[in-house]
Scaffold this motif. Structure first.
Motif, mmCIF file in Angstrom:
data_model
loop_
_atom_site.group_PDB
_atom_site.id
_atom_site.type_symbol
_atom_site.label_atom_id
_atom_site.label_comp_id
_atom_site.label_asym_id
_atom_site.label_seq_id
_atom_site.Cartn_x
_atom_site.Cartn_y
_atom_site.Cartn_z
ATOM 1 N N THR A 198 10.384 25.730 -38.511
ATOM 2 C CA THR A 198 10.033 24.304 -38.610
ATOM 3 C C THR A 198 8.789 23.652 -39.028
ATOM 4 O O THR A 198 8.463 22.585 -39.449
ATOM 5 C CB THR A 198 10.534 23.424 -37.307
ATOM 6 O OG1 THR A 198 9.636 24.088 -36.336
ATOM 7 C CG2 THR A 198 11.910 23.749 -36.729
ATOM 8 N N THR A 199 7.709 24.856 -39.054
ATOM 9 C CA THR A 199 6.317 24.257 -39.519
ATOM 10 C C THR A 199 6.295 23.523 -40.684
ATOM 11 O O THR A 199 5.575 22.712 -40.987
ATOM 12 C CB THR A 199 5.623 25.742 -39.806
ATOM 13 O OG1 THR A 199 5.886 26.331 -38.410
ATOM 14 C CG2 THR A 199 4.177 25.145 -39.539
ATOM 15 N N ALA A 200 7.012 23.959 -41.846
ATOM 16 C CA ALA A 200 7.115 23.434 -43.165
ATOM 17 C C ALA A 200 8.009 22.021 -43.179
ATOM 18 O O ALA A 200 7.967 21.709 -44.353
ATOM 19 C CB ALA A 200 7.332 24.504 -44.316
ATOM 20 N N LEU A 201 8.607 21.833 -42.159
ATOM 21 C CA LEU A 201 9.404 20.586 -42.329
ATOM 22 C C LEU A 201 8.793 19.176 -41.704
ATOM 23 O O LEU A 201 8.038 19.450 -41.012
ATOM 24 C CB LEU A 201 10.686 20.864 -41.635
ATOM 25 C CG LEU A 201 11.372 22.139 -42.097
ATOM 26 C CD1 LEU A 201 12.746 22.291 -41.428
ATOM 27 C CD2 LEU A 201 11.864 21.839 -43.591
ATOM 28 N N ASP A 202 9.267 18.029 -42.072
ATOM 29 C CA ASP A 202 8.959 16.761 -41.584
ATOM 30 C C ASP A 202 9.324 16.711 -40.134
ATOM 31 O O ASP A 202 10.607 17.374 -39.741
ATOM 32 C CB ASP A 202 8.816 15.783 -42.393
ATOM 33 C CG ASP A 202 9.976 15.421 -42.987
ATOM 34 O OD1 ASP A 202 10.981 15.131 -42.141
ATOM 35 O OD2 ASP A 202 10.307 15.209 -44.347
ATOM 36 N N VAL A 203 8.757 15.766 -39.217
ATOM 37 C CA VAL A 203 9.013 15.867 -37.771
ATOM 38 C C VAL A 203 10.554 15.593 -37.621
ATOM 39 O O VAL A 203 11.351 15.991 -36.731
ATOM 40 C CB VAL A 203 7.826 14.989 -37.203
ATOM 41 C CG1 VAL A 203 8.240 14.847 -35.628
ATOM 42 C CG2 VAL A 203 6.838 15.444 -37.532
ATOM 43 N N THR A 204 10.983 14.595 -38.322
ATOM 44 C CA THR A 204 12.412 14.124 -37.816
ATOM 45 C C THR A 204 13.380 15.449 -38.380
ATOM 46 O O THR A 204 14.154 15.654 -37.339
ATOM 47 C CB THR A 204 12.893 12.892 -38.726
ATOM 48 O OG1 THR A 204 12.650 13.305 -40.278
ATOM 49 C CG2 THR A 204 12.484 11.811 -38.223
ATOM 50 N N ILE A 205 13.183 16.136 -39.459
ATOM 51 C CA ILE A 205 14.142 17.318 -39.817
ATOM 52 C C ILE A 205 13.857 18.369 -38.826
ATOM 53 O O ILE A 205 14.775 18.985 -38.401
ATOM 54 C CB ILE A 205 13.613 17.650 -40.909
ATOM 55 C CG1 ILE A 205 13.825 16.685 -42.257
ATOM 56 C CG2 ILE A 205 14.521 18.805 -41.635
ATOM 57 C CD1 ILE A 205 15.214 15.938 -42.441
ATOM 58 N N GLN A 206 12.456 18.535 -38.400
ATOM 59 C CA GLN A 206 12.000 19.459 -37.576
ATOM 60 C C GLN A 206 12.917 19.205 -36.282
ATOM 61 O O GLN A 206 13.574 20.207 -35.754
ATOM 62 C CB GLN A 206 10.795 19.202 -36.910
ATOM 63 C CG GLN A 206 10.242 20.462 -36.330
ATOM 64 C CD GLN A 206 8.668 20.121 -36.253
ATOM 65 O OE1 GLN A 206 7.967 19.501 -36.923
ATOM 66 N NE2 GLN A 206 7.878 20.810 -35.328
ATOM 67 N N GLY A 207 13.084 17.941 -35.593
ATOM 68 C CA GLY A 207 13.985 17.878 -34.380
ATOM 69 C C GLY A 207 15.216 18.148 -34.800
ATOM 70 O O GLY A 207 15.846 18.726 -33.668
#
Lengths: 320, 332
Positions: A182-191
C-alpha cells in the motif's frame, strides 16, 4: 500447526566489496489466518526475508546453509527449483510494492491472469478465464469482463494493485507475502486495500506476512509484529504489546517518530544517524551507535529473549 | 487510424516532391547526358537532334515540369540509354534486391535474437562474452571485405583443398521460379545456394546490431518488477523469457529491423556488385555514372515510397507490440 516456520534464516549477498549479510539469523512462525507485520526501515532485510521465503533471491545473493524455511512441514531451502516453482503462485503468493511495475505493460490483464492459472492447473483457457473473472470480482473490480481485456496502463494505481492481489488470490494460497503493497497508493485507496486484504485473509484462513516500514499500517492490521534491524529481528510480540509497551530502543524510536494526537504541538522525535552498511556491521548490537541508552555490554550481541510472556526483544537493557 | 495513414501518405508526397527537385537539379548540374550517350566524333547537328528528342534543350524548370506532368500520368520516362521505360527497368530488378534484403534480415534475426537474449540472460558466462566480442567484429568488418573473404573461403579455397567440399556459388541468382510474373530464387535449391553467401554478407552487420540491442534490452527488462512478479506467479522460465521478456525486447528490435531492411534494399550496392547480384543497386550505380536521369529519379521515387511504407509498417507493428503506443496521438 504453523503454516510457515522460519529458523535461523540467513541470506547473504556475496559481492566484490564483501559479504552483505542482508538477513542474518531470523526466526519466526506464522499460523493459518494470522497476519505477521514485518517492520523495518530500508536495508533492514525485511524485503529480502520475504523474497527468501519464495526462493526468489537472485545471485550474488543466496540463502546460506543452516537456514530453515518450513512451509506446512516441507523444507523449502532443500526443495528443487521445479518444486519451488510449483509452490510459488499457488501455495505461497506475493504482492509487490509498486503496482505500476508489477504488471507487464505489453500484455493484457487476461493473459497475465490466465497464464497464472494455467501454470499450476491443467484447465482450459475458458475455465481459466472464468477463474480470473471471479478473482477480479472478489477484489472489488467492476465490470470484470471488460477489465480483463484491458492493458495495465488503462488502470489506476489502486486498480492495478487490486489486479495484483487478485492474481495472488487465484489459487487460494496458504500464505501471502505482501511487500509494502500500500506504500505507493494514496491514503483512501490504502485503507480500502487494507480492509479488503484483512477480510480475504480471515475468510480463507490465509496466513500473511505484511512487510512494511509503516508502523501505523501494521498497528491496525497485524496480529503480531516483528521489528527488523540490520538483518536481525530486534523485537517481536503481539501487536498491542509491541506498540503499547515497546522494549527495544529502536522500536521505541520508530513509535516515537509516528505523529499522533499526543505529539501535536511538539517536535517529532527522530532516530539519529542512518542504518549501518551491511558490509561493515559493527561488532555486537548493530543499533548501538544510534542508541540513546547504549552501554559497554552492547559490544556483545544480545540474544533475542522473552522478557514478557510472548514478547521478545534483542537488547541488554530490555526490561520485563 | 485512417486519418493517421492519410497524413503519413501526404507527408510522403511532400518528401517525394522535395526529393525529385533535388535529384533533378543535381543531375542537371553534374553534366550533359548526351555527351555520355553519343560517340565523341558525332557532329554537333546529331547532338542537337538527340537533345531535342530528349527535351534536354529546354531550361531546367521546363524539363522538370514536363517530368512532373508525365509522372502524374504514371510515366517516369524512358531510360536515356536502354530506351525502355525507367520504371519497368527498376521493377525488373527490384524483386532480386528485396529477396536478398529479406533473406539477410531473416538470417540476422534468426541468429542475432537468440544469441542476444542468451547473452542478456547469462552476461557473465564465457559463451556470452564470446558472443559480444564476435558482435564487435560483426559490425566493424567492412562489407566488401567480408563478401570477398566468403567467396575466397567457400567458393575457392575450401572446395579446392578439401575433396568433396561443396562449392558455393558466388555469382548471380541461380535458377528462379516465376510467381505472378516475379522471378524468385529462394524457391529453388539452386537459388537458395546462390542466395546464401550474399545474404550472410549482408546479415553480419545487422545480426551484430541485433545481438547487442537484444542483450542491452534484456539486461534492462530482466530486473523489472514484472519479471520478478512473473516468477512469483510460478511461471516457467520458458514462459517468462519467451513471453514476458521477449515481447518487451521486440519493440526496439522492430524499429531497428525496419530501418536496416530499408537501408539494405536501398544501398546493397556493394554486396550486389561483389556477387554480381542482378539487383537494383547495381542498376542505380550504373545509371548515376551515365547520368541516366529518368532511371535515377524513378529509382529514388520508389525508394522514398518504400521507406515511407516501411516506416508505416513499423509504426503499425509498434501498436501491436506495445499497447501504450497510440498512433492517432502522434504527429510524426
Amino acid at each position: 500447526m504453523t503454516t510457515l516456520s522460519v529458523r535461523n534464516l540467513r541470506t547473504h549477498f556475496f559481492t566484490k566489496e564483501g559479504v552483505a549479510k542482508a538477513v542474518d539469523g531470523v526466526d519466526f512462525d506464522v499460523a493459518p489466518g494470522e497476519i505477521l507485520g514485518l517492520v523495518g526501515e530500508s536495508g533492514s532485510g525485511k524485503t529480502v526475508t520475504g523474497f527468501s521465503i519464495l526462493g526468489l533471491i537472485d545471485p550474488p545473493g543466496r540463502i546460506v546453509e543452516g537456514s530453515s524455511i518450513r512451509f506446512n512441514g516441507e523444507e523449502l531451502t532443500a526443495a528443487r527449483p521445479e518444486r519451488l516453482r510449483a509452490i510459488r503462485g499457488s501455495e505461497i503468493a506475493m504482492i509487490f510494492q509498486d503496482p505500476m511495475m508489477t504488471l507487464n505493460p505489453v500484455l493484457r490483464v487476461d493473459t497475465q491472469m490466465i497464464e497464472t492459472v494455467q501454470a499450476h492447473l491443467k484447465v482450459s483457457e475458458a475455465d481459466a478465464r472464468d477463474r480470473a473473472r471471479k478473482a477480479l470480482v472478489q477484489v472489488g473490480i467492476p465490470s470484470p469482463d471488460e477489465r480483463l481485456r484491458a492493458y495495465p496502463h488503462q488502470f489506476s494505481g489502486g486498480m492495478r494493485q487490486r489486479v495484483a492481489i487478485a492474481i495472488a488470490l487465484l489459487h487460494k494460497p496458504k500464505l501471502i507475502v505482501a511487500d509494502e503493497p500500500t506504500t505507493a497508493l494514496d491514503v483512501t485507496i490504502q485503507g480500502q486495500i487494507l480492509f479488503e486484504v484483512q477480510r480475504l485473509c480471515r475468510e480463507s484462513g490465509t496466513a500473511m506476512i505484511w512487510v512494511t516500514h509503516d508502523l501505523a499500517v501494521v498497528a491496525g492490521l497485524a496480529d503480531r509484529i516483528a521489528v527488523m534491524y540490520a538483518g536481525r529481528i530486534v523485537e517481536t510480540g503481539r501487536t498491542a504489546d509491541v506498540i503499547e509497551r515497546p522494549m527495544h530502543p529502536y522500536t521505541k524510536g520508530l513509535i516515537g517518530s509516528v505523529p499522533s494526537q499526543n505529539t501535536r504541538g511538539h517536535k517529532l522525535a527522530q532516530i539519529p544517524g542512518m542504518t549501518p552498511s551491511l558490509l561493515r556491521l559493527p561488532r555486537g548490537c548493530a543499533f548501538k551507535a544510534r542508541c540513546p541508552i547504549a552501554i559497554d555490554q552492547c559490544n556483545e550481541m544480545p540474544a533475542l529473549e522473552e522478557h514478557r510472556p510472548g514478547h521478545w526483544a534483542r537488547c541488554w537493557r530490555a526490561t520485563g | 487510424m485512417i486519418v493517421y495513414i492519410i497524413r503519413r501518405l501526404m507527408q510522403a508526397a511532400l518528401v517525394m516532391v522535395v526529393m525529385s527537385v533535388l535529384v533533378f537539379a543535381g543531375i542537371y548540374l553534374i553534366g550533359d547526358p548526351v555527351l555520355m550517350m553519343i560517340s565523341p566524333d558525332a557532329s554537333e547537328l546529331e547532338r542537337e537532334a538527340v537533345r531535342k528528342a530528349l527535351h534536354l534543350d529546354l531550361p531546367m524548370w521546363q524539363q522538370y515540369l514536363l517530368f512532373v506532368n508525365d509522372a502524374l500520368h504514371g510515366n517516369f520516362g524512358k531510360s536515356f540509354l536502354a530506351g525502355q521505360p525507367a520504371m519497368g527497368l527498376i521493377f525488373e530488378r527490384f524483386p532480386a534486391t528485396l529477396e536478398l534484403a529479406f533473406a539477410s534480415l531473416v538470417l540476422s534475426l534468426a541468429i542475432g535474437l537468440p544469441l542476444g537474449v542468451y547473452a542478456g540472460l547469462r552476461p557473465h558466462t564465457a559463451g556470452s562474452k564470446t558472443i559480444m566480442t564476435g558482435s564487435i567484429l560483426g559490425f566493424s568488418l567492412p562489407n566488401f571485405w567480408v563478401g570477398l573473404m566468403l567467396i575466397m573461403v567457400f567458393a575457392v579455397l575450401l572446395p579446392d583443398l578439401v575433396p568433396g567440399w561443396p562449392r558455393l556459388p558466388a555469382s548471380g541468382r541461380g535458377a528462379t521460379v516465376d510467381v505472378l510474373g516475379v522471378k524468385l530464387s529462394f524457391l529453388t535449391g539452386d537459388g537458395l545456394l546462390h542466395l546464401l553467401l550474399p545474404a550472410v554478407t549482408l546479415s553480419l552487420y545487422k545480426g551484430a546490431l541485433i545481438v547487442r540491442l537484444a542483450r542491452a534490452t534484456a539486461r534492462e527488462v530482466l530486473p523489472m518488477d514484472y519479471v520478478k512478479f512473473a516468477r512469483a506467479k510460478g511461471l516457467s522460465e520458458r514462459r517468462i523469457v519467451g513471453v514476458h521478456v521477449l515481447k518487451n525486447i521486440m519493440i526496439p528490435i522492430a524499429t531497428v529491423s525496419g530501418l536496416e531492411f530499408g537501408q539494405t534494399v536501398a544501398f546493397a550496392v556493394v554486396t550486389e556488385t561483389i556477387f554480381s547480384w542482378p539487383g537494383v543497386g547495381k542498376l542505380l550505380i550504373d545509371s548515376i555514372l551515365l547520368l541516366d536521369r529518368p532511371v535515377v529519379v524513378a529509382y529514388l521515387v520508389i525508394i522514398v515510397f518504400f521507406f515511407v511504407a516501411l516506416n508505416l509498417v513499423v509504426d503499425l507493428l509498434y501498436s501491436v507490440l506495445d499497447p501504450r503506443v497510440r498512433l492517432e496521438s502522434r504527429a510524426t
